[in-house]
Design a protein around this motif. Structure first.
Motif, mmCIF file in Angstrom:
data_model
loop_
_atom_site.group_PDB
_atom_site.id
_atom_site.type_symbol
_atom_site.label_atom_id
_atom_site.label_comp_id
_atom_site.label_asym_id
_atom_site.label_seq_id
_atom_site.Cartn_x
_atom_site.Cartn_y
_atom_site.Cartn_z
ATOM 1 N N UNK A 121 0.673 -1.267 0.220
ATOM 2 C CA UNK A 121 0.157 0.082 -0.125
ATOM 3 C C UNK A 121 0.991 1.233 0.106
ATOM 4 N N UNK A 122 1.801 1.249 0.940
ATOM 5 C CA UNK A 122 2.860 2.287 1.031
ATOM 6 C C UNK A 122 3.459 2.748 -0.362
ATOM 7 N N UNK A 123 4.017 1.666 -0.959
ATOM 8 C CA UNK A 123 4.731 1.696 -2.069
ATOM 9 C C UNK A 123 3.939 2.147 -3.496
ATOM 10 N N UNK A 124 2.866 1.621 -3.451
ATOM 11 C CA UNK A 124 1.730 2.205 -4.289
ATOM 12 C C UNK A 124 1.435 3.620 -4.200
ATOM 13 N N UNK A 125 1.236 4.079 -2.856
ATOM 14 C CA UNK A 125 0.832 5.644 -2.561
ATOM 15 C C UNK A 125 2.222 6.320 -2.986
ATOM 16 N N UNK A 126 3.576 5.931 -2.865
ATOM 17 C CA UNK A 126 4.388 6.662 -3.187
ATOM 18 C C UNK A 126 4.797 6.702 -4.560
ATOM 19 N N UNK A 127 4.524 6.032 -5.592
ATOM 20 C CA UNK A 127 4.285 6.101 -6.875
ATOM 21 C C UNK A 127 3.443 6.698 -7.390
ATOM 22 N N UNK A 128 2.305 6.876 -6.824
ATOM 23 C CA UNK A 128 1.084 7.936 -7.000
ATOM 24 C C UNK A 128 1.769 9.178 -6.749
ATOM 25 N N UNK A 129 2.075 9.433 -5.494
ATOM 26 C CA UNK A 129 2.458 10.616 -5.086
ATOM 27 C C UNK A 129 3.726 11.166 -6.056
ATOM 28 N N UNK A 130 4.731 10.472 -6.472
ATOM 29 C CA UNK A 130 5.848 10.820 -7.245
ATOM 30 C C UNK A 130 5.318 11.185 -8.716
ATOM 31 N N UNK A 131 4.394 10.457 -9.253
ATOM 32 C CA UNK A 131 3.825 10.695 -10.503
ATOM 33 C C UNK A 131 2.910 12.121 -10.347
ATOM 34 N N UNK A 132 2.297 12.462 -9.527
ATOM 35 C CA UNK A 132 1.571 13.610 -9.218
ATOM 36 C C UNK A 132 2.794 14.741 -9.166
ATOM 37 N N UNK A 133 3.890 14.553 -8.344
ATOM 38 C CA UNK A 133 4.702 15.622 -8.360
ATOM 39 C C UNK A 133 5.562 15.525 -9.665
ATOM 40 N N UNK A 134 5.906 14.615 -10.698
ATOM 41 C CA UNK A 134 6.807 15.056 -11.680
ATOM 42 C C UNK A 134 6.051 15.037 -12.948
ATOM 43 N N UNK A 135 4.886 14.938 -12.901
ATOM 44 C CA UNK A 135 4.255 15.262 -14.226
ATOM 45 C C UNK A 135 3.312 16.318 -14.227
ATOM 46 N N UNK A 136 3.344 17.281 -13.153
ATOM 47 C CA UNK A 136 2.625 18.622 -13.012
ATOM 48 C C UNK A 136 3.461 19.508 -13.680
ATOM 49 N N UNK A 137 2.702 20.443 -14.167
ATOM 50 C CA UNK A 137 3.394 21.813 -14.697
ATOM 51 C C UNK A 137 2.955 22.989 -13.853
ATOM 52 N N UNK A 138 2.152 22.494 -12.850
ATOM 53 C CA UNK A 138 1.694 23.585 -11.908
ATOM 54 C C UNK A 138 2.576 23.900 -10.427
ATOM 55 N N UNK A 139 3.039 24.936 -10.298
ATOM 56 C CA UNK A 139 4.101 25.234 -9.191
ATOM 57 C C UNK A 139 3.420 24.941 -7.954
ATOM 58 N N UNK A 140 1.995 25.420 -7.707
ATOM 59 C CA UNK A 140 1.311 24.926 -6.336
ATOM 60 C C UNK A 140 0.980 23.600 -6.260
ATOM 61 N N UNK A 141 1.031 22.631 -7.212
ATOM 62 C CA UNK A 141 0.656 21.467 -7.273
ATOM 63 C C UNK A 141 1.931 20.753 -6.784
ATOM 64 N N UNK A 142 2.867 21.081 -7.457
ATOM 65 C CA UNK A 142 4.465 20.543 -7.149
ATOM 66 C C UNK A 142 4.730 20.988 -5.566
ATOM 67 N N UNK A 143 4.638 22.193 -5.168
ATOM 68 C CA UNK A 143 4.967 22.441 -3.796
ATOM 69 C C UNK A 143 3.971 21.649 -2.903
#
Length: 336
Positions: free
Chosen positions: A63-85
């Motif tokens: 569960x933790x591994x799946x969440x980390x993958x989801x979080x990193x995808x959200x972080x690295x695929x966004x072009x919005x500064x607020x979402x990244x922060x």
């Protein structure tokens, strides 16, 4: 102002659409993450939403591994500064307050590790002045988190939640070389903090409170809290080095002086952005002077014996393997 209003409206629409889709597909973790990492450029995620998100992922390693993958995808695929922060804020909460399982999964993701592994050093967003300013904070905060992770790997613990007594017991049993590596990594974290961007509101004292961005405020407060812990860990290691003055080799003493000088060079900038204790810098200066005396004595001894000692950058902290002599000579002077 119109451009900012349109951008904000588009962000709200994106958030609503993404959250509705996650709700329809029955993905509670995704929905919680979307609620934490909205496109709002002025307000940080609430502690309640972050706690809910992290607690829902604290089950098994899968569960933790799946969440980390989801979080990193959200972080690295966004072009919005607020979402990244906001994604970075979640990563920081895992480092400082997360469960053992979440921290363990974070420590091995991605498997390559290394510098800039969050891949945000070139983050740029210039759709409006706010996003341009926040982009610099994304790059700096990402580097700070990378430095924390690298230092935690070297220390072998997520030191932001480590107690002072545990730290003293731990450093007393490691070799001089390992202690130097740890100290060097902590100084690197401090040097990174010194690179903090200047705030737009700081240049306009009359409207300082009016123009402050609460999202940036949250990041400033988080790093300020990090400094309190880092200062404590550095103090523990400085005290340990004082106990080992008679046990340091010539090269080790030289490296220690270099690290202490780098740390002192951070003082002026840190005074501008953080609340500092005077006693901390007195300890650093005192240790540097004492080690400098030892280096001077040893250098004279080397010259009298006709030996030349050279140290290159590539040889710094090159070997972390414990040698046979390390088992014979216990490093900490307090037990001699």
């Amino acid at each position: 102002m119109t451009k900012l209003t349109v951008t904000t409206l588009i962000g709200i629409i994106k958030d609503k659409a993404s959250q509705s889709k996650a709700a329809l597909l029955s993905k509670p973790t995704t929905l919680s993450l979307l609620r934490v990492t909205t496109h709002n450029s002025f307000y940080p995620p609430t502690h309640k939403h972050i706690s809910t998100l992290l607690s829902s992922t604290d089950g098994s390693r899968a569960t933790a591994s799946a969440f980390l993958e989801l979080l990193m995808d959200r972080l690295q695929n966004t072009s919005d500064a607020a979402v990244a922060l906001k994604s970075l804020i979640v990563v920081h909460h895992i480092i400082s307050q997360g469960s053992f399982i979440l921290q363990d999964q974070l420590s091995v993701y991605p498997y390559t590790g290394g510098r800039n592994y969050l891949n945000l050093s070139n983050f740029r967003r210039n759709t409006n002045p706010t996003s341009w300013e926040l982009s610099s904070w994304v790059r700096w905060f990402a580097q700070h988190i990378e430095n924390l992770l690298c230092s935690s790997r070297i220390l072998g613990i997520f030191f932001l939640r480590n107690s002072l007594s545990e730290g003293e017991e731990r450093v007393s049993g490691i070799t001089n070389g390992d202690l130097l590596k740890e100290f060097d990594s902590l100084v690197t974290v401090v040097e990174g903090i010194c690179k903090r961007p200047d705030r737009a509101s700081d240049s306009n004292e009359g409207n300082k409170n009016k123009n402050k961005n609460k999202l940036v405020d949250e990041i400033v407060n988080l790093v300020g809290g990090d400094w309190v812990v880092i200062e404590t860990v550095v103090v523990v290691e400085v005290r340990e080095f004082k106990e080992r003055l008679g046990c340091l080799e010539f090269g080790e003493a030289v490296e220690l002086v270099c690290c202490l000088k780098r740390l002192e060079e951070c003082r002026e900038r840190l005074v501008m952005i953080l609340e500092l204790q005077q006693g901390f810098w007195e300890m650093v200066r005192d240790l540097k002077e004492k080690v400098g005396v030892e280096v001077y004595k040893e250098k004279g001894k080397v010259q009298r014996e006709g030996r030349r000692v050279r140290f290159s950058e590539s040889e710094r902290f090159s070997d972390r393997v414990v040698s046979s002599c390390d088992f014979i000579r216990f490093p900490s002077g307090r037990f001699l």
